[in-house]
Design a protein around this motif. Structure first.
Motif, PDB file in Angstrom:
ATOM      1  N   LEU A  96       0.816  -1.200   0.000  1.00  0.00           N
ATOM      2  CA  LEU A  96       0.000   0.000   0.000  1.00  0.00           C
ATOM      3  C   LEU A  96       0.857   1.259   0.000  1.00  0.00           C
ATOM      4  CD1 LEU A  96      -2.686  -1.005   2.660  1.00  0.00           C
ATOM      5  CD2 LEU A  96      -2.598  -1.553   0.218  1.00  0.00           C
ATOM      6  N   SER A  97       0.291   2.345  -0.510  1.00  0.00           N
ATOM      7  CA  SER A  97       0.905   3.666  -0.422  1.00  0.00           C
ATOM      8  C   SER A  97       0.248   4.450   0.702  1.00  0.00           C
ATOM      9  CB  SER A  97       0.729   4.428  -1.741  1.00  0.00           C
ATOM     10  OG  SER A  97       1.439   3.822  -2.795  1.00  0.00           O
ATOM     11  N   GLY A  98       0.986   5.433   1.237  1.00  0.00           N
ATOM     12  CA  GLY A  98       0.424   6.281   2.272  1.00  0.00           C
ATOM     13  C   GLY A  98       0.559   5.677   3.654  1.00  0.00           C
ATOM     14  N   GLU A  99       0.177   6.478   4.646  1.00  0.00           N
ATOM     15  CA  GLU A  99       0.274   6.064   6.040  1.00  0.00           C
ATOM     16  C   GLU A  99      -0.758   6.822   6.859  1.00  0.00           C
ATOM     17  OE1 GLU A  99       4.206   7.058   7.348  1.00  0.00           O
ATOM     18  OE2 GLU A  99       3.870   9.207   7.200  1.00  0.00           O
ATOM     19  N   LYS A 100      -0.713   6.631   8.159  1.00  0.00           N
ATOM     20  CA  LYS A 100      -1.593   7.329   9.084  1.00  0.00           C
ATOM     21  C   LYS A 100      -1.723   8.806   8.710  1.00  0.00           C
ATOM     22  CE  LYS A 100      -1.771   8.688  13.977  1.00  0.00           C
ATOM     23  NZ  LYS A 100      -1.120   8.544  15.287  1.00  0.00           N
ATOM     24  N   SER A 101      -2.920   9.337   8.841  1.00  0.00           N
ATOM     25  CA  SER A 101      -3.292  10.729   8.550  1.00  0.00           C
ATOM     26  C   SER A 101      -3.641  10.974   7.093  1.00  0.00           C
ATOM     27  CB  SER A 101      -2.208  11.732   8.991  1.00  0.00           C
ATOM     28  OG  SER A 101      -1.975  11.643  10.378  1.00  0.00           O
ATOM     29  N   GLN A 102      -3.387   9.998   6.206  1.00  0.00           N
ATOM     30  CA  GLN A 102      -3.715  10.137   4.795  1.00  0.00           C
ATOM     31  C   GLN A 102      -4.835   9.169   4.416  1.00  0.00           C
ATOM     32  OE1 GLN A 102       0.105   9.138   3.114  1.00  0.00           O
ATOM     33  NE2 GLN A 102       0.794  11.261   3.128  1.00  0.00           N
ATOM     34  N   LEU A 103      -5.566   9.518   3.369  1.00  0.00           N
ATOM     35  CA  LEU A 103      -6.647   8.654   2.895  1.00  0.00           C
ATOM     36  C   LEU A 103      -6.231   7.784   1.723  1.00  0.00           C
ATOM     37  CD1 LEU A 103      -9.761  10.969   3.277  1.00  0.00           C
ATOM     38  CD2 LEU A 103      -8.910   9.198   4.818  1.00  0.00           C
ATOM     39  N   LEU A 104      -4.938   7.716   1.427  1.00  0.00           N
ATOM     40  CA  LEU A 104      -4.449   6.620   0.609  1.00  0.00           C
ATOM     41  C   LEU A 104      -4.648   5.322   1.387  1.00  0.00           C
ATOM     42  CD1 LEU A 104      -1.195   8.298  -0.731  1.00  0.00           C
ATOM     43  CD2 LEU A 104      -3.139   7.590  -2.155  1.00  0.00           C
ATOM     44  N   GLU A 105      -4.562   4.191   0.689  1.00  0.00           N
ATOM     45  CA  GLU A 105      -4.892   2.913   1.333  1.00  0.00           C
ATOM     46  C   GLU A 105      -4.074   2.656   2.598  1.00  0.00           C
ATOM     47  OE1 GLU A 105      -7.434   0.297  -0.070  1.00  0.00           O
ATOM     48  OE2 GLU A 105      -7.923   2.436  -0.289  1.00  0.00           O
ATOM     49  N   GLY A 106      -2.810   3.061   2.597  1.00  0.00           N
ATOM     50  CA  GLY A 106      -1.981   2.804   3.760  1.00  0.00           C
ATOM     51  C   GLY A 106      -2.422   3.538   5.011  1.00  0.00           C
ATOM     52  N   GLY A 107      -3.229   4.577   4.850  1.00  0.00           N
ATOM     53  CA  GLY A 107      -3.710   5.318   6.004  1.00  0.00           C
ATOM     54  C   GLY A 107      -4.998   4.794   6.586  1.00  0.00           C
ATOM     55  N   ILE A 108      -5.745   3.990   5.797  1.00  0.00           N
ATOM     56  CA  ILE A 108      -7.078   3.573   6.251  1.00  0.00           C
ATOM     57  C   ILE A 108      -7.351   2.077   6.125  1.00  0.00           C
ATOM     58  CG2 ILE A 108      -8.258   5.781   5.993  1.00  0.00           C
ATOM     59  CD1 ILE A 108      -9.085   4.950   3.187  1.00  0.00           C
ATOM     60  N   ARG A 109      -6.631   1.364   5.274  1.00  0.00           N
ATOM     61  CA  ARG A 109      -6.876  -0.086   5.185  1.00  0.00           C
ATOM     62  C   ARG A 109      -6.119  -0.768   6.317  1.00  0.00           C
ATOM     63  NH1 ARG A 109      -6.896  -4.214   0.029  1.00  0.00           N
ATOM     64  NH2 ARG A 109      -7.521  -2.329  -1.102  1.00  0.00           N
ATOM     65  N   VAL A 110      -6.818  -1.586   7.086  1.00  0.00           N
ATOM     66  CA  VAL A 110      -6.244  -2.140   8.316  1.00  0.00           C
ATOM     67  C   VAL A 110      -6.578  -3.626   8.428  1.00  0.00           C
ATOM     68  CG1 VAL A 110      -6.319   0.054   9.554  1.00  0.00           C
ATOM     69  CG2 VAL A 110      -8.298  -1.473   9.659  1.00  0.00           C
ATOM     70  N   PRO A 111      -5.753  -4.380   9.154  1.00  0.00           N
ATOM     71  CA  PRO A 111      -6.107  -5.777   9.418  1.00  0.00           C
ATOM     72  C   PRO A 111      -7.414  -5.846  10.192  1.00  0.00           C
ATOM     73  CG  PRO A 111      -4.271  -5.088  10.796  1.00  0.00           C
ATOM     74  CD  PRO A 111      -4.499  -3.989   9.814  1.00  0.00           C
ATOM     75  N   THR A 112      -8.296  -6.752   9.781  1.00  0.00           N
ATOM     76  CA  THR A 112      -9.623  -6.866  10.390  1.00  0.00           C
ATOM     77  C   THR A 112      -9.990  -8.344  10.478  1.00  0.00           C
ATOM     78  OG1 THR A 112     -10.257  -4.750   9.377  1.00  0.00           O
ATOM     79  CG2 THR A 112     -12.027  -6.142  10.237  1.00  0.00           C
ATOM     80  N   ILE A 113     -10.300  -8.796  11.680  1.00  0.00           N
ATOM     81  CA  ILE A 113     -10.564 -10.218  11.935  1.00  0.00           C
ATOM     82  C   ILE A 113     -11.856 -10.348  12.730  1.00  0.00           C
ATOM     83  CG2 ILE A 113      -9.722 -12.292  13.116  1.00  0.00           C
ATOM     84  CD1 ILE A 113      -6.861 -11.114  12.739  1.00  0.00           C
ATOM     85  N   LEU A 114     -12.653 -11.357  12.405  1.00  0.00           N
ATOM     86  CA  LEU A 114     -13.899 -11.655  13.130  1.00  0.00           C
ATOM     87  C   LEU A 114     -13.931 -13.129  13.493  1.00  0.00           C
ATOM     88  CD1 LEU A 114     -16.916 -11.054  13.971  1.00  0.00           C
ATOM     89  CD2 LEU A 114     -17.519 -11.764  11.651  1.00  0.00           C
ATOM     90  N   ARG A 115     -14.299 -13.407  14.751  1.00  0.00           N
ATOM     91  CA  ARG A 115     -14.509 -14.804  15.178  1.00  0.00           C
ATOM     92  C   ARG A 115     -15.769 -14.894  16.014  1.00  0.00           C
ATOM     93  NH1 ARG A 115     -10.693 -17.604  19.592  1.00  0.00           N
ATOM     94  NH2 ARG A 115     -12.179 -16.523  20.952  1.00  0.00           N
ATOM     95  N   TRP A 116     -16.605 -15.864  15.683  1.00  0.00           N
ATOM     96  CA  TRP A 116     -17.812 -16.179  16.478  1.00  0.00           C
ATOM     97  C   TRP A 116     -18.102 -17.662  16.271  1.00  0.00           C
ATOM     98  CZ3 TRP A 116     -23.415 -13.921  15.601  1.00  0.00           C
ATOM     99  CH2 TRP A 116     -24.224 -14.296  16.673  1.00  0.00           C
ATOM    100  N   PRO A 117     -17.526 -18.533  17.088  1.00  0.00           N
ATOM    101  CA  PRO A 117     -17.643 -19.977  16.843  1.00  0.00           C
ATOM    102  C   PRO A 117     -19.073 -20.482  16.763  1.00  0.00           C
ATOM    103  CG  PRO A 117     -15.935 -19.528  18.456  1.00  0.00           C
ATOM    104  CD  PRO A 117     -16.644 -18.230  18.224  1.00  0.00           C
ATOM    105  N   ALA A 118     -19.995 -19.894  17.499  1.00  0.00           N
ATOM    106  CA  ALA A 118     -21.374 -20.383  17.512  1.00  0.00           C
ATOM    107  C   ALA A 118     -22.063 -20.207  16.167  1.00  0.00           C
ATOM    108  CB  ALA A 118     -22.173 -19.682  18.610  1.00  0.00           C
ATOM    109  N   ARG A 119     -21.641 -19.226  15.377  1.00  0.00           N
ATOM    110  CA  ARG A 119     -22.381 -18.912  14.163  1.00  0.00           C
ATOM    111  C   ARG A 119     -21.551 -18.829  12.883  1.00  0.00           C
ATOM    112  NH1 ARG A 119     -27.304 -16.679  14.506  1.00  0.00           N
ATOM    113  NH2 ARG A 119     -27.366 -17.500  12.378  1.00  0.00           N
ATOM    114  N   ILE A 120     -20.237 -18.737  12.996  1.00  0.00           N
ATOM    115  CA  ILE A 120     -19.412 -18.503  11.813  1.00  0.00           C
ATOM    116  C   ILE A 120     -18.285 -19.528  11.758  1.00  0.00           C
ATOM    117  CG2 ILE A 120     -17.798 -16.859  10.734  1.00  0.00           C
ATOM    118  CD1 ILE A 120     -19.588 -14.629  11.803  1.00  0.00           C
TER     119      ILE A 120
END
Length: 470
Positions: A325-349
């Motif tokens: 990615l290009s960019g970093e914190k404080s910018q709206l390039l992908e590097g400033g806003i795209r982040v690792p995102t994880i979801l776990r819910w064993p009962a339903r997913i």
């Protein structure tokens, strides 16, 4: 490379494929194993009868897109977060609600664009005059109204005492810091004052902050709860200053500069410290802390019925691993806003899944309210869209735009295309499926699409509060 969809490539190159690009055989082998184990997300057929879930929302601070080994870091080992991803869904197009700390927290707590409220216009909050209006409904206040116990442990960063506090905005309990940064041992924060509180009272503990927060979170999830609960666990790791548990002496030097009457922010920024290696240690300590909390959750017998979400409040900076990615914190390039995102819910997913659908912070607010049986306040309509239909019933996500506004930048994502205005006022158009690094500007080649997305951005922006002095 095997044939994959354009959208899948846009996601994978930002996560798994980054390890291959890093150029090490070990990383390539590890990535191949992970990719082979994952499958595209599919909702599980509905189970008959299930309890309302507990919610554990873990927010890292300034953690970059590829700072987890599950997202491509060739030099950082995060086995606990990798395991969490393997037990649920890893999102390759997960976004923060803004490019800095407090606006993203506003979008999580309210489910609305930061620019809907005066406090959300601060990027970030830095004085006592700014904050989240206690009268505004929040994720916590709405879930509490629906019968949940609520707690926030860690970084609040939505206002200072005496006017603003989590306990004034729907959380039954608060243990943490009010400001945006603090020295990890002395707890001296951005106002130059001691900043570790239990409720609204100072709480003295001079141990390493990540350790202190972890202990409190372990205690909370291990309680004998008689109602479902929401825990917002907001670590300050790996935000500057660049200190690990072994750096008490360096922390004392920063604290001395603060106490000595020098400028507080330059001391905390720690421009004369840190390294790639130090940053690696900080991220790995965050991973170990998350591992302790998840182990406590498992011991409590509540793991199956607890939704765990892990994300970062914005992209990384300085020592963060962002490739490609290009960019970093404080910018709206992908590097400033795209982040690792994880979801776990064993009962339903089901486990070992990957989703390439674009999702971002205010979506999680809407989702968790629906899962908890809470209704949004009609006087404060949400800007996020619930993901519950997609996650639980196999519905397509609604067609919608992802919108961001910060001083000096604007951005809107529609499908694979992203409209972006940089700090010079120049408009750009990128196809993220083909060009996740945002280097091939299509503005001149696709002027009609650029105008359409620009108009969509401006239509949303008209409904937001103006920046002071704008």
């Amino acid at each position: 490379m095997p044939e994959i969809s354009r959208r899948a490539f846009g996601g994978l190159v930002g996560g798994g494929a980054a390890t291959a690009l890093a150029g090490t055989a070990a990383a390539e082998a590890a990535e191949g194993t992970r990719a082979a184990a994952e499958r595209p997300f599919r909702a599980r057929p509905a189970d008959r009868g299930h309890r309302r879930p507990n919610v554990l929302f873990i927010l890292a601070d300034d953690l970059g897109w590829a700072d987890l080994s599950a997202y491509g870091a060739p030099h950082i080992r995060t086995p606990h977060l990798d395991r969490l991803a393997a037990q649920g869904v890893r999102f390759t197009n997960g976004y923060a609600g803004s490019a800095t700390c407090s606006p993203t927290r506003f979008s999580l707590y309210t489910g609305r664009f930061p620019g809907r409220t005066p406090g959300g216009l601060a990027e970030p909050i830095g004085n006592r005059t700014q904050g989240l209006d206690p009268g505004h409904p929040t994720l916590a206040s709405l879930l509490r109204k629906a019968g949940y116990d609520t707690a926030l442990i860690g970084k609040w960063h939505c206002g200072f005492l005496p006017d603003y506090s989590p306990t004034r905005s729907g959380w039954d309990e608060f243990f943490g810091n009010f400001g945006g940064a603090l020295e990890y041992f002395s707890k001296l924060g951005q106002l130059g004052e001691y900043d570790l509180y239990e409720g609204d009272a100072a709480y003295r503990d001079l141990r390493y902050y990540t350790t202190v927060l972890t202990e409190r979170a372990v205690e909370y999830v291990g309680r004998d709860h008689d109602r479902p609960w929401l825990l917002n666990l907001n670590f300050t790791t790996p935000h500057w200053p660049w200190l690990t548990e072994d750096d008490e002496e360096a922390g004392a030097e920063i604290a001395a500069r603060i106490r000595g009457g020098g400028q507080v922010l330059p001391a905390l920024l720690h421009q004369d410290g840190g390294s790639v290696e130090k940053y690696r240690e900080m991220v790995e300590s965050l991973d170990a802390a998350v591992g302790e909390v998840l182990a406590a959750l498992r011991r409590s017998g509540q793991e199956r019925d607890t939704v765990v979400v892990f994300a970062s409040d914005n992209g990384g900076e300085r020592f963060s691993y962002q490739w490609p990615l290009s960019g970093e914190k404080s910018q709206l390039l992908e590097g400033g806003i795209r982040v690792p995102t994880i979801l776990r819910w064993p009962a339903r997913i089901d486990a070992r899944q990957v989703s390439h659908e674009p999702v971002y912070t205010p979506d999680w607010t809407a989702t968790l309210l629906e899962l908890g049986g809470a209704r949004p306040d009609p006087a404060y309509p949400l800007d996020g869209h619930s993901l519950a239909g997609y996650l639980l019933r196999g519905e397509d996500l609604p067609e919608r735009d992802l919108f961001w506004r910060v001083r000096g930048n604007r951005a809107l994502r529609r499908g694979d295309f992203k409209y972006y205005r940089d700090a010079t006022g120049r408009d750009h158009l990128f196809d993220l499926a083909e060009d996740v690094r945002e280097q091939a500007d299509l503005a001149a080649a696709r002027p009609e699409l650029l105008a359409e997305l620009k108009g969509a951005w401006e239509a949303v922006a008209k409904g937001l509060l103006p920046y002071p002095g704008a």
